[in-house]
Design an enzyme around this catalytic site. Structure first.
Site: not given
Ligand code: DGL
Length: 267
Positions: A10-11, A73-74, A152, A184, A186
């Site tokens: 994931d990011s 991660c979306n 966050e 997303c 989060h």
């Molecule tokens: N994991 C990212 C997503 O699901 C979280 C938000 C991001 O990295 O901008 O899009």
């Protein structure tokens, strides 16, 4: 091969919600998780950069001998899944298709919505995936980048959060909506406020569960399932491992030991 771990990236740390769902659906699987906390967030980055980062993340997971890669991660699923599937020698799964499937399961003739990062909404990935299955249905998509910062910051249920949620979700009028996809990683943490604002009749679809179920189906179909006891889980990030202490349990539902740091730019 079956004994090898499942790779998840994931990011940042939001993808840990997918790990939690994987623990539930595939309790015998060992998991290697990589959170690209040093380059977070992905949602505001260009598709080229997201693809480059995703390739590096996958290369790290393959170096750890992962037998499949789950893009938890979306934003990365929206922009990089096809690219990864085209060049990795192991199966790759994203969260978009399972998320759409879950939304369709909640569809009863009303409208369908999406809340996601700007990158995911801009990619049109969810709308395209829905159109492939149900060309007669529209997806009302809203980019809500501030939601990521709220989570966050730990502001998952403050008056300010509710105001911001109300402002973003104005775009869902007129309804009625059957389901809104939380596109997303989060956003599931904002579920209480979202459900207060959108009302109990709107199903809030979290792709994590659906993705874990799809991963279990895929491993079984390919004969890749691990059946042994005592799986081993490893966690890695690209920066700030101490953030895992506070945010990790929010997504994972439990404490695990602090992750190791990877120099992901070297991959
Ligand atoms: N994991 C990212 C997503 O699901 C979280 C938000 C991001 O990295 O901008 O899009």
């Amino acid at each position: 091969m079956n004994d090898r771990p499942l790779g998840v990236f994931d990011s940042g740390l939001g993808g840990l919600s997918v790990v939690r769902a994987l623990w539930h659906h595939l309790p015998s699987e060992s998991i290697v998780y990589f959170g690209d906390t040093g380059r977070f967030p992905y949602g505001t980055r260009s598709p080229e950069v997201i693809r480059r980062f995703s390739r590096q993340n996958a290369a790290f997971l393959l170096e750890r001998r992962c037998k499949a890669v789950v893009v938890a991660c979306n934003t990365a699923s929206a922009h990089a899944l096809e690219d990864l599937a085209g060049h990795l020698a192991v199966p790759v799964l994203g969260v978009v298709e399972p998320g759409v499937e879950a939304a369709l399961a909640a569809h009863h003739g009303g409208r369908l919505g999406l809340l996601a990062t700007s990158g995911t909404v801009g990619s049109g990935a969810y709308a395209k995936a829905l159109r492939r299955r149900r060309p007669d249905l529209d997806l009302v998509s809203i980019a809500a980048p501030l939601f990521v910062a709220l989570v966050e910051e730990g502001w998952t249920n403050t008056p300010a959060t509710e105001l911001i949620v109300r402002e973003y979700t104005k775009g869902f009028a007129p309804g009625p909506f059957d389901a809104v996809i939380l596109g997303c990683t989060h956003f599931p943490l904002l579920r209480p406020v979202l459900s207060k604002v959108l009302g109990p009749a709107v199903a809030l679809v979290d792709a994590a569960e659906a993705t874990a179920a799809a991963t279990a189906t895929l491993l079984r179909a390919r004969g890749l399932e691990r059946t042994g006891a005592a799986p081993r889980h490893e966690f890695f990030v690209s920066d700030a491992p101490e953030k895992f202490e506070t945010l990790g349990p929010l997504f994972l539902g439990t404490h695990v030991r602090l992750p190791s740091v990877v120099h992901i730019e070297n991959y």
